[in-house]
Design an enzyme around this catalytic site. Structure first.
Site, PDB file in Angstrom:
ATOM      1  N   GLU A 163      19.767 -15.464   2.436  1.00 25.88           N
ATOM      2  CA  GLU A 163      20.996 -15.730   3.206  1.00 25.88           C
ATOM      3  C   GLU A 163      22.016 -16.484   2.347  1.00 25.88           C
ATOM      4  O   GLU A 163      23.225 -16.343   2.541  1.00 25.88           O
ATOM      5  CB  GLU A 163      20.642 -16.505   4.487  1.00 25.88           C
ATOM      6  CG  GLU A 163      19.913 -15.594   5.477  1.00 25.88           C
ATOM      7  CD  GLU A 163      18.996 -16.314   6.452  1.00 25.88           C
ATOM      8  OE1 GLU A 163      19.044 -17.549   6.538  1.00 25.88           O
ATOM      9  OE2 GLU A 163      18.203 -15.624   7.121  1.00 25.88           O
ATOM     10  N   GLY A 180      10.810 -18.914   9.296  1.00 28.30           N
ATOM     11  CA  GLY A 180      12.108 -19.184   9.896  1.00 28.30           C
ATOM     12  C   GLY A 180      11.997 -19.406  11.390  1.00 28.30           C
ATOM     13  O   GLY A 180      11.524 -20.447  11.853  1.00 28.30           O
ATOM     14  N   ASN A 224      11.569 -23.348   7.759  1.00 28.70           N
ATOM     15  CA  ASN A 224      13.001 -23.257   7.432  1.00 28.70           C
ATOM     16  C   ASN A 224      13.764 -23.165   8.755  1.00 28.70           C
ATOM     17  O   ASN A 224      13.854 -22.108   9.355  1.00 28.70           O
ATOM     18  CB  ASN A 224      13.223 -22.003   6.564  1.00 28.70           C
ATOM     19  CG  ASN A 224      14.698 -21.763   6.274  1.00 28.70           C
ATOM     20  OD1 ASN A 224      15.545 -22.609   6.559  1.00 28.70           O
ATOM     21  ND2 ASN A 224      15.001 -20.604   5.710  1.00 28.70           N
ATOM     22  N   TRP A 225      14.281 -24.292   9.194  1.00 32.43           N
ATOM     23  CA  TRP A 225      14.940 -24.343  10.504  1.00 32.43           C
ATOM     24  C   TRP A 225      16.336 -23.710  10.507  1.00 32.43           C
ATOM     25  O   TRP A 225      16.954 -23.600  11.564  1.00 32.43           O
ATOM     26  CB  TRP A 225      15.037 -25.799  10.991  1.00 32.43           C
ATOM     27  CG  TRP A 225      13.760 -26.332  11.549  1.00 32.43           C
ATOM     28  CD1 TRP A 225      12.553 -25.702  11.605  1.00 32.43           C
ATOM     29  CD2 TRP A 225      13.550 -27.624  12.150  1.00 32.43           C
ATOM     30  NE1 TRP A 225      11.610 -26.506  12.197  1.00 32.43           N
ATOM     31  CE2 TRP A 225      12.197 -27.695  12.534  1.00 32.43           C
ATOM     32  CE3 TRP A 225      14.379 -28.731  12.378  1.00 32.43           C
ATOM     33  CZ2 TRP A 225      11.662 -28.824  13.155  1.00 32.43           C
ATOM     34  CZ3 TRP A 225      13.845 -29.851  12.983  1.00 32.43           C
ATOM     35  CH2 TRP A 225      12.497 -29.893  13.366  1.00 32.43           C
ATOM     36  N   LYS A 226      16.831 -23.373   9.327  1.00 31.90           N
ATOM     37  CA  LYS A 226      18.188 -22.776   9.232  1.00 31.90           C
ATOM     38  C   LYS A 226      19.148 -23.618  10.067  1.00 31.90           C
ATOM     39  O   LYS A 226      19.112 -24.844   9.997  1.00 31.90           O
ATOM     40  CB  LYS A 226      18.146 -21.301   9.660  1.00 31.90           C
ATOM     41  CG  LYS A 226      17.040 -20.527   8.918  1.00 31.90           C
ATOM     42  CD  LYS A 226      17.113 -19.031   9.084  1.00 31.90           C
ATOM     43  CE  LYS A 226      15.948 -18.393   8.353  1.00 31.90           C
ATOM     44  NZ  LYS A 226      16.006 -16.942   8.283  1.00 31.90           N
ATOM     45  N   GLU A 230      10.123 -13.086  -0.098  1.00 34.53           N
ATOM     46  CA  GLU A 230      10.711 -12.779   1.209  1.00 34.53           C
ATOM     47  C   GLU A 230      11.458 -11.449   1.134  1.00 34.53           C
ATOM     48  O   GLU A 230      12.641 -11.418   0.746  1.00 34.53           O
ATOM     49  CB  GLU A 230      11.701 -13.877   1.617  1.00 34.53           C
ATOM     50  CG  GLU A 230      11.062 -15.221   1.834  1.00 34.53           C
ATOM     51  CD  GLU A 230      11.827 -16.039   2.878  1.00 34.53           C
ATOM     52  OE1 GLU A 230      11.187 -16.522   3.818  1.00 34.53           O
ATOM     53  OE2 GLU A 230      13.058 -16.160   2.760  1.00 34.53           O
ATOM     54  N   HIS A 237      17.563 -18.556  -1.294  1.00 37.79           N
ATOM     55  CA  HIS A 237      17.253 -17.824  -0.061  1.00 37.79           C
ATOM     56  C   HIS A 237      18.204 -16.628   0.056  1.00 37.79           C
ATOM     57  O   HIS A 237      19.377 -16.731  -0.312  1.00 37.79           O
ATOM     58  CB  HIS A 237      17.396 -18.751   1.155  1.00 37.79           C
ATOM     59  CG  HIS A 237      16.846 -18.139   2.403  1.00 37.79           C
ATOM     60  ND1 HIS A 237      17.545 -17.204   3.117  1.00 37.79           N
ATOM     61  CD2 HIS A 237      15.643 -18.287   3.020  1.00 37.79           C
ATOM     62  CE1 HIS A 237      16.801 -16.811   4.144  1.00 37.79           C
ATOM     63  NE2 HIS A 237      15.646 -17.455   4.103  1.00 37.79           N
ATOM     64  N   GLY A 286      13.729 -12.286   9.993  1.00 35.88           N
ATOM     65  CA  GLY A 286      14.425 -12.457  11.272  1.00 35.88           C
ATOM     66  C   GLY A 286      14.064 -11.419  12.321  1.00 35.88           C
ATOM     67  O   GLY A 286      14.824 -11.184  13.257  1.00 35.88           O
ATOM     68  N   SER A 291       9.453 -12.898   9.162  1.00 33.52           N
ATOM     69  CA  SER A 291       8.834 -12.617  10.460  1.00 33.52           C
ATOM     70  C   SER A 291       7.363 -13.027  10.532  1.00 33.52           C
ATOM     71  O   SER A 291       6.540 -12.306  11.100  1.00 33.52           O
ATOM     72  CB  SER A 291       9.016 -11.150  10.837  1.00 33.52           C
ATOM     73  OG  SER A 291      10.393 -10.854  10.901  1.00 33.52           O
TER      74      SER A 291
END
Ligand code: PGA
Length: 259
Positions: free
Chosen positions: A97, A234, A9-11, A166, A95, A172, A214
């Site tokens: 976020e 991530g 997941n490159w965000k 998650e 997700h 993160g 993480s």
């Protein structure tokens, strides 16, 4: 035994088309030494340029989110059929976020259905914000998220689902802040139990349960001991060598536990 599934997941970490292409080529070059199934979810504008090099290397593409709507007047949204037409086969849904930006349980459910309608495999994220080991409240949070996301799922569609557990508190950070395999194992068992109730035993057993939060090359191998089927990664997925190292670590435990 299915290959472990490692989803990058490159965000918004990759910001330019040339950089996305260079990273796709580097992952493609290294993928022949990795026995995991790899999926990269780049920012939407870079999907098209990455498609050819990834396809040649057997790597799949995913969208980081999709809209709930079909053809309608909703400026700026990107729908499941749009990304499917670019060769995407997965979509991350729910997700944390995105949930923090206002996506509610109903919106997550609608996106699961939109993904399935477009023949995409939804990677549905669930997870608690905080964890207090003394009361187990996190189980109720996870169960509610699963029940609303998978309301009215047909058994034939259940086989295309992916669940990513998650825990929000572990996202993160660094490998030292991730869950341990022991903590993770009981949550994976719990998620599997809820899935069996929702879609029946055989389809539930075929749904990969990933862990995200993480994951780094340093902890991937140990985390696989929990019985997860792979990872949603991530920050550590953005560097090609780091993503490949996680893919390799995920296969080192492959075959030792039933997933
Ligand atoms: P992280 O992100 O690996 O940077 O913790 C995981 C995710 O948010 O999917």
């Amino acid at each position: 035994m299915k290959k472990p599934l490692v989803v990058a997941n490159w965000k918004l970490y990759v910001t330019a088309r040339g950089d996305a292409l260079a990273k796709a080529r580097a992952v493609a070059r290294g993928a022949k030494n990795v026995d995991a199934a790899l999926v990269i979810c780049p920012p939407t504008p870079f999907i098209e340029v990455m498609h050819a090099p990834l396809k040649r290397a057997g790597i799949s593409l995913g969208a980081q989110t999709i809209s709930v709507s079909g053809v309608s007047a909703r400026t700026g949204e990107v729908t499941a059929p749009m990304v499917a037409s670019l060769g995407v086969s997965y979509a991350i849904v729910g997700h944390s976020e995105r949930r923090a930006m206002g996506e509610d349980e109903n919106g997550v459910h609608e996106r699961v259905m939109a993904a399935l309608d477009a023949k995409l495999a939804p990677i549905v994220c669930v997870g608690e914000h905080t964890r207090d080991a003394s009361n187990g409240d996190h189980f109720a949070v996870i169960e509610n998220q699963l029940r609303s996301a998978f309301t009215q799922i047909l058994v034939k569609d259940a086989r295309r689902l992916v669940v990513a557990y998650e825990p929000v508190w572990a996202i993160g950070k660094t490998a030292a802040d991730a869950m341990t395999a022991g903590e993770l194992e009981e949550t994976v068992i719990y998620i599997r139990k809820v899935l069996v109730e929702l879609v029946g035993r055989a389809p539930a057993l075929s749904i990969p349960i990933l862990y995200g939060g993480s994951v780094e090359p340093a902890n991937a191998r140990e985390l696989m001991e929990s019985g997860v089927a792979g990872f949603l990664v991530g920050h550590a997925s953005v560097e090609p060598q780091s993503l490949l190292a996680i893919g390799k670590a995920a296969t080192e435990k492959n075959g030792t536990k039933k997933r």
